[in-house]
Design a protein around this motif. Structure first.
Motif, PDB file in Angstrom:
ATOM      1  N   LEU A 166       0.840  -1.199   0.000  1.00 51.53           N
ATOM      2  CA  LEU A 166       0.000   0.000   0.000  1.00 51.53           C
ATOM      3  C   LEU A 166       0.872   1.246   0.000  1.00 51.53           C
ATOM      4  O   LEU A 166       1.862   1.314   0.732  1.00 51.53           O
ATOM      5  CB  LEU A 166      -0.912   0.015   1.243  1.00 51.53           C
ATOM      6  CG  LEU A 166      -1.675   1.325   1.525  1.00 51.53           C
ATOM      7  CD1 LEU A 166      -2.699   1.612   0.427  1.00 51.53           C
ATOM      8  CD2 LEU A 166      -2.342   1.264   2.897  1.00 51.53           C
ATOM      9  N   ILE A 167       0.499   2.227  -0.819  1.00 48.35           N
ATOM     10  CA  ILE A 167       1.097   3.562  -0.771  1.00 48.35           C
ATOM     11  C   ILE A 167       0.035   4.531  -0.274  1.00 48.35           C
ATOM     12  O   ILE A 167      -1.053   4.620  -0.851  1.00 48.35           O
ATOM     13  CB  ILE A 167       1.601   4.012  -2.155  1.00 48.35           C
ATOM     14  CG1 ILE A 167       2.741   3.116  -2.645  1.00 48.35           C
ATOM     15  CG2 ILE A 167       2.070   5.484  -2.105  1.00 48.35           C
ATOM     16  CD1 ILE A 167       3.172   3.402  -4.080  1.00 48.35           C
ATOM     17  N   ILE A 168       0.333   5.227   0.813  1.00 53.83           N
ATOM     18  CA  ILE A 168      -0.529   6.315   1.306  1.00 53.83           C
ATOM     19  C   ILE A 168       0.157   7.616   0.904  1.00 53.83           C
ATOM     20  O   ILE A 168       1.204   7.980   1.453  1.00 53.83           O
ATOM     21  CB  ILE A 168      -0.726   6.251   2.830  1.00 53.83           C
ATOM     22  CG1 ILE A 168      -1.335   4.908   3.238  1.00 53.83           C
ATOM     23  CG2 ILE A 168      -1.602   7.405   3.300  1.00 53.83           C
ATOM     24  CD1 ILE A 168      -1.426   4.715   4.749  1.00 53.83           C
ATOM     25  N   ASP A 169      -0.394   8.312  -0.074  1.00 51.82           N
ATOM     26  CA  ASP A 169       0.218   9.517  -0.640  1.00 51.82           C
ATOM     27  C   ASP A 169      -0.417  10.741   0.012  1.00 51.82           C
ATOM     28  O   ASP A 169      -1.574  11.073  -0.248  1.00 51.82           O
ATOM     29  CB  ASP A 169      -0.006   9.529  -2.155  1.00 51.82           C
ATOM     30  CG  ASP A 169       0.701  10.693  -2.855  1.00 51.82           C
ATOM     31  OD1 ASP A 169       1.192  11.607  -2.153  1.00 51.82           O
ATOM     32  OD2 ASP A 169       0.760  10.683  -4.096  1.00 51.82           O
ATOM     33  N   VAL A 170       0.354  11.414   0.860  1.00 48.46           N
ATOM     34  CA  VAL A 170      -0.141  12.609   1.543  1.00 48.46           C
ATOM     35  C   VAL A 170       0.708  13.832   1.187  1.00 48.46           C
ATOM     36  O   VAL A 170       0.836  14.773   1.978  1.00 48.46           O
ATOM     37  CB  VAL A 170      -0.189  12.408   3.079  1.00 48.46           C
ATOM     38  CG1 VAL A 170      -1.330  11.486   3.463  1.00 48.46           C
ATOM     39  CG2 VAL A 170       1.131  11.881   3.617  1.00 48.46           C
ATOM     40  N   ARG A 171       1.258  13.838  -0.009  1.00 44.80           N
ATOM     41  CA  ARG A 171       1.994  15.019  -0.454  1.00 44.80           C
ATOM     42  C   ARG A 171       1.062  16.232  -0.505  1.00 44.80           C
ATOM     43  O   ARG A 171      -0.072  16.135  -0.970  1.00 44.80           O
ATOM     44  CB  ARG A 171       2.615  14.770  -1.829  1.00 44.80           C
ATOM     45  CG  ARG A 171       3.820  13.852  -1.813  1.00 44.80           C
ATOM     46  CD  ARG A 171       4.327  13.546  -3.206  1.00 44.80           C
ATOM     47  NE  ARG A 171       3.421  12.670  -3.948  1.00 44.80           N
ATOM     48  CZ  ARG A 171       3.613  12.300  -5.211  1.00 44.80           C
ATOM     49  NH1 ARG A 171       4.663  12.756  -5.879  1.00 44.80           N
ATOM     50  NH2 ARG A 171       2.752  11.491  -5.814  1.00 44.80           N
ATOM     51  N   ASP A 172       1.551  17.363   0.009  1.00 51.92           N
ATOM     52  CA  ASP A 172       0.810  18.628   0.008  1.00 51.92           C
ATOM     53  C   ASP A 172      -0.509  18.532   0.763  1.00 51.92           C
ATOM     54  O   ASP A 172      -1.450  19.286   0.484  1.00 51.92           O
ATOM     55  CB  ASP A 172       0.572  19.120  -1.425  1.00 51.92           C
ATOM     56  CG  ASP A 172       1.865  19.412  -2.153  1.00 51.92           C
ATOM     57  OD1 ASP A 172       2.750  20.051  -1.546  1.00 51.92           O
ATOM     58  OD2 ASP A 172       2.013  19.001  -3.317  1.00 51.92           O
ATOM     59  N   ASN A 173      -0.587  17.648   1.750  1.00 47.61           N
ATOM     60  CA  ASN A 173      -1.761  17.552   2.610  1.00 47.61           C
ATOM     61  C   ASN A 173      -1.556  18.512   3.783  1.00 47.61           C
ATOM     62  O   ASN A 173      -0.672  18.297   4.611  1.00 47.61           O
ATOM     63  CB  ASN A 173      -1.920  16.113   3.108  1.00 47.61           C
ATOM     64  CG  ASN A 173      -3.145  15.909   3.987  1.00 47.61           C
ATOM     65  OD1 ASN A 173      -3.496  16.748   4.795  1.00 47.61           O
ATOM     66  ND2 ASN A 173      -3.778  14.759   3.833  1.00 47.61           N
ATOM     67  N   PRO A 174      -2.362  19.590   3.894  1.00 46.20           N
ATOM     68  CA  PRO A 174      -2.115  20.596   4.937  1.00 46.20           C
ATOM     69  C   PRO A 174      -2.628  20.216   6.303  1.00 46.20           C
ATOM     70  O   PRO A 174      -2.495  21.000   7.248  1.00 46.20           O
ATOM     71  CB  PRO A 174      -2.876  21.814   4.400  1.00 46.20           C
ATOM     72  CG  PRO A 174      -4.021  21.220   3.641  1.00 46.20           C
ATOM     73  CD  PRO A 174      -3.477  19.964   3.015  1.00 46.20           C
ATOM     74  N   GLY A 175      -3.206  19.005   6.441  1.00 49.65           N
ATOM     75  CA  GLY A 175      -3.655  18.570   7.757  1.00 49.65           C
ATOM     76  C   GLY A 175      -5.144  18.756   7.946  1.00 49.65           C
ATOM     77  O   GLY A 175      -5.929  18.761   6.998  1.00 49.65           O
ATOM     78  N   GLY A 176      -5.545  18.921   9.211  1.00 53.87           N
ATOM     79  CA  GLY A 176      -6.954  19.048   9.541  1.00 53.87           C
ATOM     80  C   GLY A 176      -7.219  18.462  10.910  1.00 53.87           C
ATOM     81  O   GLY A 176      -6.729  18.967  11.916  1.00 53.87           O
ATOM     82  N   ALA A 177      -7.959  17.344  10.946  1.00 54.85           N
ATOM     83  CA  ALA A 177      -8.353  16.729  12.212  1.00 54.85           C
ATOM     84  C   ALA A 177      -7.721  15.350  12.356  1.00 54.85           C
ATOM     85  O   ALA A 177      -7.772  14.541  11.427  1.00 54.85           O
ATOM     86  CB  ALA A 177      -9.880  16.608  12.277  1.00 54.85           C
ATOM     87  N   ASP A 178      -7.152  15.082  13.540  1.00 53.56           N
ATOM     88  CA  ASP A 178      -6.525  13.774  13.787  1.00 53.56           C
ATOM     89  C   ASP A 178      -7.516  12.627  13.636  1.00 53.56           C
ATOM     90  O   ASP A 178      -7.135  11.515  13.263  1.00 53.56           O
ATOM     91  CB  ASP A 178      -5.914  13.737  15.180  1.00 53.56           C
ATOM     92  CG  ASP A 178      -4.617  14.543  15.284  1.00 53.56           C
ATOM     93  OD1 ASP A 178      -4.181  15.090  14.259  1.00 53.56           O
ATOM     94  OD2 ASP A 178      -4.056  14.608  16.391  1.00 53.56           O
TER      95      ASP A 178
END
Length: 471
Positions: free
Chosen positions: A273-285
């Motif tokens: 599995l690849i979880i791609d979170v490039r340029d993800n500014p965040g939010g809620a845990d």
């Protein structure tokens, strides 16, 4: 720190930049969790001199844009990535001709900077590798980035074409200024011409990382940036599942919950599995937690220690935020509304102007049943991974099936729970953090380093695939 020399004024006497500067200073001195850390007794004289220097500059009541840059200089002094200042702007429905016409006649549009770039210069081969044509990630804008040396910038991205009636050729879409470490800082103008500051932009592999632009060259087109929407698919000819998550925003809870439920059975049958979170500014845990079963191998401890800075202003911002949650509970989720209401009730019992540790933040341990598949998980991220996105990195780097690949994350980890307040004269939006994570302050601005650092001269997804499939 940067200082900008400008002239001119666009506010009525008695309410302008000087008043907004005074408001910003007083608000941060009262409410910023990191103020005492940044301004200990040994630095108070230096801090006072810094304020005085900026105070003299804003006393001339400079233009709104110049004022924003002075105030940004002040806000950035505290090195709190969750605290920022920007302009607000109207929402313009572009299918409403009257609304568009009003916007085009308003100062939000008419005061936008313009720059003429000679066509012969644009058509000639640029000697500077940064210069050239760039396209926005969603294809809405095309600009020409040209050298344009002024007191506040080294480059300007000038609109060449736009798929929106709110921008015209010749207007400046973003400005870059060199940092000492070969990165850049930027001011970028949004669709409605509101402006925000980006402290670190890096040019690599034909992309302006941190701004979302990629360079267009006929002989060597840049690889497309990571997608702007959530996506799941099996990569062709492989046993690799690919999950693209561009945001963990709280208001996307319902959307992400639906996505996770839909893709989990397929992921748990995939070898990798690849979880791609490039340029993800965040939010809620809570939008990150559902990913734990995919890479879980042994109990994962919550490493964050939330210390809330309880002030009268911060409590008011929390009450405003609770009302927003309640008004949009379908998207945020009823659990989030209940949890935040309980937290606010608890915080109101704490003495004002003090820190209080959330005991639940240091007692969590996630104990699950490890699945047979995936065998290995790669978390692919870049400098644009921030805040709650970095929570994923802290969890995944504990003993698990995960390997972190990419480059250092943004470093939005020492402070959090940023909430807005508006300045009284120019209407700037001042987002101010309300809690700190003392055990993560060392990562603020620096970010979380990957296990394997990817090279800029080759597509990152291709490199990630090789890492997963290697013995």
């Amino acid at each position: 720190m940067l200082f900008f020399i400008t002239t001119g004024a666009d506010q009525q006497p008695g309410c302008g930049c000087a008043q907004d500067f005074s408001f910003t200073v007083q608000y941060l001195e009262r409410n910023l969790p990191g103020f005492a850390h940044t301004v200990p007794p040994t630095r108070r004289r230096q801090y006072a001199a810094f304020k005085q220097q900026l105070g003299r500059a804003v006393a001339a009541q400079p233009s709104r844009l110049a004022c924003l840059k002075y105030l940004t200089t002040y806000v950035e002094y505290f090195r709190d990535s969750h605290t920022s200042i920007s302009t607000a702007g109207p929402t313009v429905p572009e299918d409403d001709r009257a609304a568009v016409a009003r916007f085009l006649a308003s100062p939000d549009f008419t005061v936008s900077g313009t720059l003429r770039v000679d066509s012969s210069r644009r058509n000639a081969a640029a000697s500077d590798p940064l210069e050239g044509y760039y396209q926005a990630a969603d294809g809405t804008y095309r600009v020409y980035l040209t050298r344009s040396k002024t007191s506040r910038r080294d480059y300007a991205g000038v609109i060449v074409a736009a798929r929106t009636r709110l921008w015209r050729p010749g207007q400046i879409k973003f400005e870059l200024r060199r940092n000492p470490d070969a990165t850049y800082q930027a001011y970028q103008y949004q669709r409605n011409h509101s402006v925000y500051y980006v402290p670190v932009v890096r040019f690599a592999q034909g992309r302006l990382l941190g701004l979302g632009w990629h360079k267009q060259t006929p002989n060597q087109p840049a690889p497309p940036p990571a997608g702007p929407t959530a996506d799941f698919r099996m990569l062709a000819g492989t046993e690799v599942a690919y999950l693209r998550l561009p945001s963990f925003a709280g208001e996307q809870w319902a959307q992400l919950d639906s996505l996770y439920r839909a893709v989990a059975p397929r992921i748990l049958r995939s070898k990798y599995l690849i979880i791609d979170v490039r340029d993800n500014p965040g939010g809620a845990d809570r939008n990150v937690t559902p990913l734990l079963p995919f890479f879980y191998a042994r109990p994962i401890k919550e490493t964050q220690a939330e210390e809330y800075y309880v002030t009268a202003d911060n409590l008011r911002r929390y009450e405003e935020y609770l009302r927003r949650l309640q008004a949009d509970s379908a998207r945020y989720g009823s659990d989030a509304v209940w949890s935040f209401r309980q937290k606010l009730t608890w915080l109101k019992q704490v003495p004002l102007n003090s820190f209080v540790l959330n005991p639940q933040s240091t007692q969590k341990t996630y104990t699950l049943t490890a699945s047979l598949l995936p065998l290995k998980v790669a978390v692919l991220y870049n400098r644009g991974c921030a805040s709650a996105c970095e929570t994923l990195l802290f969890w995944a780097r504990q003993p698990s099936k995960a390997v972190l690949v990419g480059e250092n994350s943004a470093g939005f980890v020492g402070y959090g729970n940023s909430l807005p307040v508006t300045t009284p004269c120019q209407g700037f939006v001042l987002n101010v953090s309300t809690l700190r994570f003392k055990n993560q302050l060392a990562y603020e601005e620096t970010g979380v380093a990957p296990h394997i650092r990817l090279r800029d001269n080759e597509d990152w997804l291709a490199q990630t695939l090789r890492i997963l499939q290697s013995p």
